[in-house]
Structures are given as structure tokens and as C-alpha cells.
Motif scaffolding. Structure first.
Motif, PDB file in Angstrom:
ATOM      1  N   ASP A 109      55.231  49.411  29.227  1.00  0.00           N
ATOM      2  CA  ASP A 109      53.624  49.030  29.227  1.00  0.00           C
ATOM      3  C   ASP A 109      53.551  47.872  30.310  1.00  0.00           C
ATOM      4  O   ASP A 109      52.542  48.162  31.127  1.00  0.00           O
ATOM      5  N   GLY A 110      54.350  46.982  30.266  1.00  0.00           N
ATOM      6  CA  GLY A 110      54.190  45.748  31.038  1.00  0.00           C
ATOM      7  C   GLY A 110      54.451  46.128  32.377  1.00  0.00           C
ATOM      8  O   GLY A 110      53.593  45.758  33.535  1.00  0.00           O
ATOM      9  N   LEU A 111      55.348  46.978  32.620  1.00  0.00           N
ATOM     10  CA  LEU A 111      55.843  47.456  34.082  1.00  0.00           C
ATOM     11  C   LEU A 111      54.505  48.125  34.477  1.00  0.00           C
ATOM     12  O   LEU A 111      54.013  48.091  35.763  1.00  0.00           O
ATOM     13  N   ARG A 112      54.191  48.995  33.817  1.00  0.00           N
ATOM     14  CA  ARG A 112      52.733  49.938  34.228  1.00  0.00           C
ATOM     15  C   ARG A 112      51.602  49.131  34.502  1.00  0.00           C
ATOM     16  O   ARG A 112      50.892  49.345  35.507  1.00  0.00           O
ATOM     17  N   ARG A 113      51.519  48.144  33.870  1.00  0.00           N
ATOM     18  CA  ARG A 113      50.387  47.148  34.190  1.00  0.00           C
ATOM     19  C   ARG A 113      50.470  46.522  35.400  1.00  0.00           C
ATOM     20  O   ARG A 113      49.530  46.577  36.273  1.00  0.00           O
ATOM     21  N   ILE A 114      51.522  45.919  35.648  1.00  0.00           N
ATOM     22  CA  ILE A 114      52.045  45.257  37.092  1.00  0.00           C
ATOM     23  C   ILE A 114      51.836  46.236  38.247  1.00  0.00           C
ATOM     24  O   ILE A 114      51.017  45.853  38.955  1.00  0.00           O
ATOM     25  N   VAL A 115      52.277  47.444  38.148  1.00  0.00           N
ATOM     26  CA  VAL A 115      52.086  48.454  39.027  1.00  0.00           C
ATOM     27  C   VAL A 115      50.579  48.749  39.532  1.00  0.00           C
ATOM     28  O   VAL A 115      50.090  48.654  40.345  1.00  0.00           O
ATOM     29  N   SER A 116      50.005  49.054  38.125  1.00  0.00           N
ATOM     30  CA  SER A 116      48.616  49.212  38.421  1.00  0.00           C
ATOM     31  C   SER A 116      47.866  48.070  38.816  1.00  0.00           C
ATOM     32  O   SER A 116      47.036  48.294  39.812  1.00  0.00           O
ATOM     33  N   GLU A 117      48.130  46.810  38.638  1.00  0.00           N
ATOM     34  CA  GLU A 117      47.036  45.820  39.359  1.00  0.00           C
ATOM     35  C   GLU A 117      47.703  45.635  40.697  1.00  0.00           C
ATOM     36  O   GLU A 117      46.745  45.413  41.539  1.00  0.00           O
ATOM     37  N   GLU A 118      48.953  45.834  40.990  1.00  0.00           N
ATOM     38  CA  GLU A 118      49.370  45.723  42.452  1.00  0.00           C
ATOM     39  C   GLU A 118      48.582  46.875  43.216  1.00  0.00           C
ATOM     40  O   GLU A 118      48.000  46.604  44.244  1.00  0.00           O
ATOM     41  N   LEU A 119      48.535  48.156  42.667  1.00  0.00           N
ATOM     42  CA  LEU A 119      47.730  49.205  43.383  1.00  0.00           C
ATOM     43  C   LEU A 119      46.347  48.897  43.753  1.00  0.00           C
ATOM     44  O   LEU A 119      45.908  49.180  44.680  1.00  0.00           O
ATOM     45  N   ASP A 120      45.744  48.326  42.408  1.00  0.00           N
ATOM     46  CA  ASP A 120      44.355  48.147  42.694  1.00  0.00           C
ATOM     47  C   ASP A 120      44.053  47.225  43.689  1.00  0.00           C
ATOM     48  O   ASP A 120      43.090  47.039  44.355  1.00  0.00           O
ATOM     49  N   LYS A 121      45.031  46.199  43.981  1.00  0.00           N
ATOM     50  CA  LYS A 121      44.939  44.871  44.960  1.00  0.00           C
ATOM     51  C   LYS A 121      44.625  45.757  46.235  1.00  0.00           C
ATOM     52  O   LYS A 121      44.124  45.389  47.066  1.00  0.00           O
ATOM     53  N   ARG A 122      45.682  46.428  46.396  1.00  0.00           N
ATOM     54  CA  ARG A 122      46.076  47.029  47.816  1.00  0.00           C
ATOM     55  C   ARG A 122      44.921  48.105  48.257  1.00  0.00           C
ATOM     56  O   ARG A 122      44.873  48.331  49.276  1.00  0.00           O
ATOM     57  N   ARG A 123      44.128  48.586  47.204  1.00  0.00           N
ATOM     58  CA  ARG A 123      43.162  49.777  47.499  1.00  0.00           C
ATOM     59  C   ARG A 123      41.913  48.942  47.913  1.00  0.00           C
ATOM     60  O   ARG A 123      40.897  49.356  48.622  1.00  0.00           O
ATOM     61  N   GLN A 124      41.704  47.592  47.494  1.00  0.00           N
ATOM     62  CA  GLN A 124      40.595  46.848  47.944  1.00  0.00           C
ATOM     63  C   GLN A 124      40.525  46.303  49.312  1.00  0.00           C
ATOM     64  O   GLN A 124      41.144  46.404  50.127  1.00  0.00           O
TER      65      GLN A 124
END
Length: 69
Positions: free
Chosen positions: A54-69
């Protein structure tokens, strides 16, 4: 410790055993108890370093969100 634990033969260098014996005496534990405490601490530290799924999913999701902005 439980009496239902099977004995486990362990080979180690004499200098390591001597150091563990000194530490066990300082900590007022048997050699066996000292080894167990140190192994448990090592296992706990290793688990603390690991990222959960779950922690890894959260980190990946946060990083993907940053790159989409």
C-alpha cells in the motif's frame, strides 16, 4: 522463553562468540537470550525499512500525480 523451542546448533567465529558473551554479561542475559534479542532487533529494523504494498502504491500514485500537473 518457551520450553517447546527446539535446540539449534550455531557455528560462529570465536571472536564473535566472545563479544556476544561480553555483551550478554553487560546486559545481564544469557548468551542465548542475547542472540535472540539481537536477531529480533535486526528483523524489526529490516521490516521498518521495507515499504508495504500500500505504501508503494501511494508513493507511485503521488509521483504520477506530480508528473501530470
Amino acid at each position: 522463553m518457551s520450553r517447546d523451542v527446539n535446540p539449534f546448533g550455531l557455528r560462529m567465529p570465536p571472536e564473535v562468540k566472545e563479544e556476544l558473551e561480553k555483551l550478554a554479561e553487560q546486559n545481564r542475559r544469557s548468551l542465548n537470550a542475547e542472540i535472540i534479542v539481537r536477531l529480533e532487533e535486526s528483523i524489526r529494523r529490516e521490516k521498518d525499512k521495507c515499504i508495504s504494498e500500500d505504501g508503494l502504491r501511494r508513493i507511485v500514485s503521488e509521483e504520477l500525480d506530480k508528473r501530470r500537473q
